[in-house]
Design an enzyme around this catalytic site. Structure first.
Site, PDB file in Angstrom:
ATOM      1  N   GLU A 109       0.956  -1.293   0.156  1.00  0.00           N
ATOM      2  CA  GLU A 109      -0.003   0.141   0.018  1.00  0.00           C
ATOM      3  C   GLU A 109       0.831   1.335  -0.065  1.00  0.00           C
ATOM      4  O   GLU A 109       1.960   1.306   0.538  1.00  0.00           O
ATOM      5  CB  GLU A 109      -0.916   0.058   1.189  1.00  0.00           C
ATOM      6  CG  GLU A 109      -1.804  -1.348   1.371  1.00  0.00           C
ATOM      7  CD  GLU A 109      -2.541  -1.108   2.798  1.00  0.00           C
ATOM      8  OE1 GLU A 109      -3.492  -1.829   2.831  1.00  0.00           O
ATOM      9  OE2 GLU A 109      -2.092  -0.524   3.847  1.00  0.00           O
ATOM     10  N   VAL A 176       4.698  13.262  -4.482  1.00  0.00           N
ATOM     11  CA  VAL A 176       4.280  13.901  -5.879  1.00  0.00           C
ATOM     12  C   VAL A 176       2.947  14.128  -5.962  1.00  0.00           C
ATOM     13  O   VAL A 176       1.993  13.212  -6.126  1.00  0.00           O
ATOM     14  CB  VAL A 176       4.953  13.228  -7.067  1.00  0.00           C
ATOM     15  CG1 VAL A 176       4.819  13.815  -8.322  1.00  0.00           C
ATOM     16  CG2 VAL A 176       6.305  12.797  -6.819  1.00  0.00           C
ATOM     17  N   ASP A 219      10.818  -1.858 -15.236  1.00  0.00           N
ATOM     18  CA  ASP A 219       9.276  -1.971 -15.125  1.00  0.00           C
ATOM     19  C   ASP A 219       8.904  -0.553 -15.685  1.00  0.00           C
ATOM     20  O   ASP A 219       8.033  -0.055 -14.864  1.00  0.00           O
ATOM     21  CB  ASP A 219       8.731  -2.430 -13.801  1.00  0.00           C
ATOM     22  CG  ASP A 219       7.368  -2.788 -13.769  1.00  0.00           C
ATOM     23  OD1 ASP A 219       6.770  -3.080 -14.833  1.00  0.00           O
ATOM     24  OD2 ASP A 219       6.719  -2.527 -12.624  1.00  0.00           O
TER      25      ASP A 219
END
Length: 994
Positions: A109, A176, A219
């Site tokens: 999470e 961000v 990724d």
């Protein structure tokens, strides 16, 4: 092979089958089912459990290709910022107070949290509780943190903290505030080309930093690219990152964990999908998919199932692009080559191709603008003409259309909207064999500093946000290192030593600054934290610093292991480029200048760290060339020809182009900024004809150039000498104008002065009365520059040097007839002529023997005869005609004496500092000479032949400029003339037009 790891398809078949079978069971029965189904394959079981955990945490989100997106990496899924805080989740860990859930998935999470200690928002990532006892999962979690912490780049998420409290493993990163690229694509399936290029270029920047640090992301996908409201991109999620010892070849160790394939299926490279060893080129493939998707609004490898997607990546070419032009398609297609040897071999290559497309687009805009202007002029519509001119100015005055804050706006301003045409396609096909020259256009420059005195040797911090430079402070005292914000008013003084410091060089991580100190007894290279603190001396330097240098004499290698600098082994030896190993403290010379050269300086590492550019001073006055040498050693290669007065050197954001300040072959303007391609030698001037430039630094992140623009005036002043009737008269300006006046010489009859002027690169010889009146230009051929005048004993002729296209020849002007004749008839570099006292000979310096030596030639012409054997320039014969006074070369200190009868060479005094050309004059009783006590105070002293003693004549409240020369005593001994320089420089910054 029996023990070979499973391929991606094999792995996915097993994982998918077990995942869906497990979903059909009650949650309580799944553990027993997996224990039996995954016997002897613990890794497979963990991955299926990861998918099930993601399903349970996020609800039934697995649909379509979501399984592929969840495999192994299980990305963090977006959740509303105001998601409720589950009671089962702790409300605080250490100083972090949970605010709202940002996302969740199989790997954990992410929460928005308040850092109550530092009072800032952070993104807090938690490892799922069920993995807290799984050593492999914990290791991967910590590996992600270590990968992020190893990188310091504005386009990569910043790690603040890593730790665990009880069973909770967490990492805190910057928060961000923005949206992922996936969210952006949901709003607009197809992005404008300039926006797509902006985002892709920023990701290239981030990956370049990661690859240089030995880290492969593995990724890259829209979910891992966060876009701030101002367009700035942050690369997230280094959970699958791998550290490679070498990124130029496939890794030597398996990049799979327990035989598992790592990555997200839809953005995998073929080598990832096959479970092969990978290298940095796999990130290039993934970014190619992302770029395709941004432009076309769809994936290049579609499929109804994950198997079809993987099959397309492995076996089919990307679907034809319908929106992008042929040039764009060429860029994307090369990134998506299935054979990695056919892709861009480095992320820099892909980044540079985007920049090249930008240049083609800008050139097309300029041509279109020019056509509009011509059409409007033809129609004689004044207002339309003015508007077209304004558009043209806006286009052509922005060399690097960069934003004031970030590369985001910089590459938005790159405007990578493509033009059609065969040339662009041809350039891309030829790129690997013939690197293109990307000419920079004239930049709009704004003043970054407007302080009193001189601000010099600028150096950008690695992130481009700060600038270090040398300045004498408000009182124009000794130089210190200052650091200033680029986009702000913040500034502080880093050094505060009584000696002068210069040449700031940032460490690649931006944490330290190296600088030089050239004041005895502290000459050396020093290191200090960039935020201030205790300095540390790294090595000792020779006190003789090169003259006329405005760029940094220090340069840090990109890997942070080496410092390059120029130094000499002795006072008489030439400068060599040295490399200082910062781990061992050992230093070794890298270059070996040939006989006759004054030495090598201004080192600059190429961005890839493989090549070092530097400047070598040739035998002719101010003659300097740029050379390249491998950092590992070897032969140097010269890339310029007949270049003069180079005072700074910097690489652009690639490995093929440099920017330098100097005068190129045949140029008749002031010292300016030039760009050069090291492979083709193609050059272009970047600054206007009147800009006098004294240094340059380049920031690859923003594309900005910073340079020192010099306001420069040198005048001839006159003072009365002690013990004469002129003693009581104060010093006054004798010759002064908007030009630079120097190298003044009295006529032997005392009635006239000859002097040299410099204006916009066209030097000339002038004559005036000894009281500074009635000036007239003696030489006026605009094709040939002239200087170094000296009078014949009868005051009827003047010798001088004329130079053009790198050739220096001695001339004589007959004042009565107005005729000019050439004395030397060869192609050697001949300079600094002076007459013998009997008028029969002209002495001069020449490199015809390979090193600068003094020669003599009959005033009427003939064959030169060598005089000195151990070096010599600037000869002046004593009034009795028995010896010459001269210096060895530009760097060797001391005035020397050559006995014309015996040939003996002896030092007169070592007080005179090297580089102050002809800052002395010979009288019957001794030598008057000038030198600098400090940057702001000059001394004029007298050496007496009879006693060998030196006495002080006067102290001046200014220093002598190294780039000028001129000290002369009137024949009657009443007057002494010297030079007074008015120097001011401000730091200029190329900036985008508004």
């Amino acid at each position: 092979m029996e023990n070979a790891p499973p391929t991606f398809v094999e792995l996915f078949q097993q994982a998918e089958q077990l995942y869906y079978e497990a979903l059909e069971l009650e949650p309580s029965a799944r553990a027993a089912f997996l224990a039996q189904a995954c016997t002897n394959n613990e890794a497979l079981r963990r991955e299926v459990e990861s998918l099930l955990a993601a399903h349970d945490a996020a609800g039934n989100f697995i649909a379509g290709n979501a399984v592929a997106d969840q495999l192994i990496s299980a990305p963090i899924l977006a959740s509303p910022p105001d998601a409720a805080l589950p009671n089962a989740t702790p409300r605080a860990i250490n100083q972090y107070r949970f605010v709202s859930l940002l996302g969740q998935g199989g790997m954990g999470e992410v929460w928005l949290a308040d850092d109550t200690r530092l009072h800032r928002k952070v993104a807090l990532k938690l490892l799922p509780a069920q993995f807290a006892t799984d050593a492999a999962r914990v290791r991967r979690f910590e590996q992600e943190a270590h990968a992020i912490s190893a990188l310091n780049h504005p386009n990569i998420i910043t790690l603040f903290d890593l730790g665990h409290a009880g069973d909770d493993y967490f990492m805190a990163t910057e928060f961000v505030d923005g949206q992922t690229l996936r969210d952006r694509l949901r709003t607009n399936a197809c992005l404008p080309l300039d926006e797509a290029a902006n985002l892709a270029a920023q990701v290239c920047q981030a990956l370049a930093a990661a690859h240089e640090a030995g880290i492969i992301h593995r990724d890259i996908k829209p979910e891992n690219l966060m876009i701030r409201p101002d367009g700035y991109v942050k690369v997230l999620d280094f959970g699958l990152a791998h550290v490679n010892e070498s990124l130029t070849a496939p890794a030597q160790s398996s990049l799979t964990d327990s035989g598992m394939v790592m990555g997200t299926a839809s953005y995998m490279s073929p080598e990832q999908a096959r479970g092969e060893k990978i290298d940095a080129r796999t990130d290039i493939f993934s970014l190619g998919i992302v770029l395709y998707e941004m432009i076309e609004g769809r994936t290049p490898f579609p499929g109804a199932t994950v198997f079809e997607v993987i099959g397309a990546i492995l076996n089919r070419e990307p679907e034809v692009m319908t929106i992008a032009s042929a040039e764009w398609q060429a860029v994307v297609q090369k990134a998506l080559r299935k054979d990695r040897t056919e892709r861009y071999q480095t992320i820099h290559e892909m980044w540079e191709m985007l920049a090249e497309l930008k240049q083609l687009k800008q050139q097309a805009e300029i041509r279109a603008s020019g056509q509009r202007e011509a059409a409007s002029a033809a129609s004689s519509v004044a207002t339309t003409h003015e508007n077209a001119f304004a558009r043209n100015t806006a286009n052509t005055s922005s060399v690097f259309k960069r934003s004031k804050r970030t590369l985001a706006a910089s590459v938005t301003a790159l405007g990578l909207v493509l033009m059609g045409g065969g040339y662009a396609g041809y350039r891309m096909m030829q790129r690997n064999t013939t690197p293109a020259f990307t000419p920079l256009m004239t930049a709009k420059a704004i003043s970054l500093t407007t302080f009193p005195g001189m601000e010099t040797v600028p150096a950008f911090s690695p992130d481009g946000k700060l600038l270090a430079f040398a300045w004498g402070g408000e009182k124009n005292e000794n130089l210190d290192i200052f650091i200033k914000q680029i986009d702000g008013e913040g500034m502080f003084r880093l050094t505060n030593h009584p000696a002068s410091e210069s040449d700031p060089a940032w460490s690649p991580d931006g944490k330290q600054l190296a600088f030089t100190r050239f004041t005895k007894p502290d000459c050396g290279i020093y290191l200090m934290p960039a935020i201030g603190g205790v300095e540390r001396k790294l090595t000792t330097l020779s006190p003789q610093r090169p003259t006329g240098i405005a760029g940094s004499e220090l340069n840090w290698s990109p890997d942070g292991k080496l410092l390059a600098f120029g130094d000499r082994e002795s006072a008489q030896a030439p400068l060599k480029i040295n490399l200082l190993n910062l781990e061992t403290g050992q230093r070794q010379p890298l270059t070996n200048p040939p006989p006759g050269s004054s030495g090598d300086f201004l080192p600059a590492f190429s961005p890839d760290g493989k090549t070092l550019a530097f400047v070598r001073t040739a035998t002719a006055d101010s003659h300097r060339e740029i050379l390249l040498v491998p950092v590992t050693g070897g032969e140097s290669r010269q890339i310029t020809k007949n270049t003069q007065q180079i005072n700074s050197l910097a690489w652009l954001g690639n490995n093929r182009e440099l920017v330098f300040s100097g005068l190129v072959e045949g140029e008749k303007t002031s010292i300016g900024l030039h760009q050069i391609n090291i492979n083709t030698g193609q050059q272009q001037r970047l600054t206007g004809p009147d800009a006098l430039v004294m240094g340059a630094a380049y920031d690859p992140h923003s594309g900005r150039l910073c340079y020192a623009k010099l306001d420069y005036d040198v005048d001839v002043w006159r003072m009365g000498l002690k013990g004469t009737v002129s003693d009581q008269q104060p010093a006054t300006k004798l010759i002064g104008s908007t030009k630079v006046e120097f190298y003044q010489r009295y006529s032997p009859d005392g009635k006239k002065l000859a002097y040299q002027t410099a204006l916009s690169g066209n030097d000339a010889v002038w004559i005036c009365d000894s009281d500074g009146q009635n000036h007239r230009q003696l030489t006026n051929d605009p094709k040939i520059s002239k200087g170094w005048p000296d009078w014949s004993p009868d005051s009827k002729q003047i010798s001088y040097v004329g130079w053009s296209n790198g050739e220096f020849a001695i001339y004589v002007a007959e004042l009565e007839t107005g005729k000019h004749r050439r004395v030397t008839r060869d192609d050697f570099n001949n300079s600094t002529p002076s007459w013998s006292r009997d008028g029969q000979l002209i002495y001069f310096s020449s490199d015809r023997s390979g090193a600068p030596q003094i020669y003599q030639i009959a005033a009427a012409g003939g064959e030169p005869v060598q005089v000195t054997r151990q070096g010599g320039i600037e000869p002046l014969e004593s009034l009795d005609g028995k010896f010459l006074v001269y210096v060895k070369n530009r760097q060797t200190p001391g005035l020397w004496r050559f006995d014309l009868a015996t040939g003996a060479e002896t030092m007169i005094t070592d007080v005179h500092k090297a580089g102050y050309l002809r800052m002395w004059d010979v009288t019957r009783t001794g030598i008057f000479f000038g030198s600098n006590e400090s940057a702001t105070r000059a001394l004029i002293e007298f050496y007496e032949f009879a006693t060998g003693k030196i006495s002080l004549v006067t102290k001046l409240n200014h220093g002598f400029s190294p780039g000028t020369r001129g000290l002369a005593v009137s024949p009657d001994g009443r007057w002494l003339t010297y030079l007074k320089s008015q120097l001011k420089s401000d730091l200029m910054l190329t900036e985008a037009t508004e």
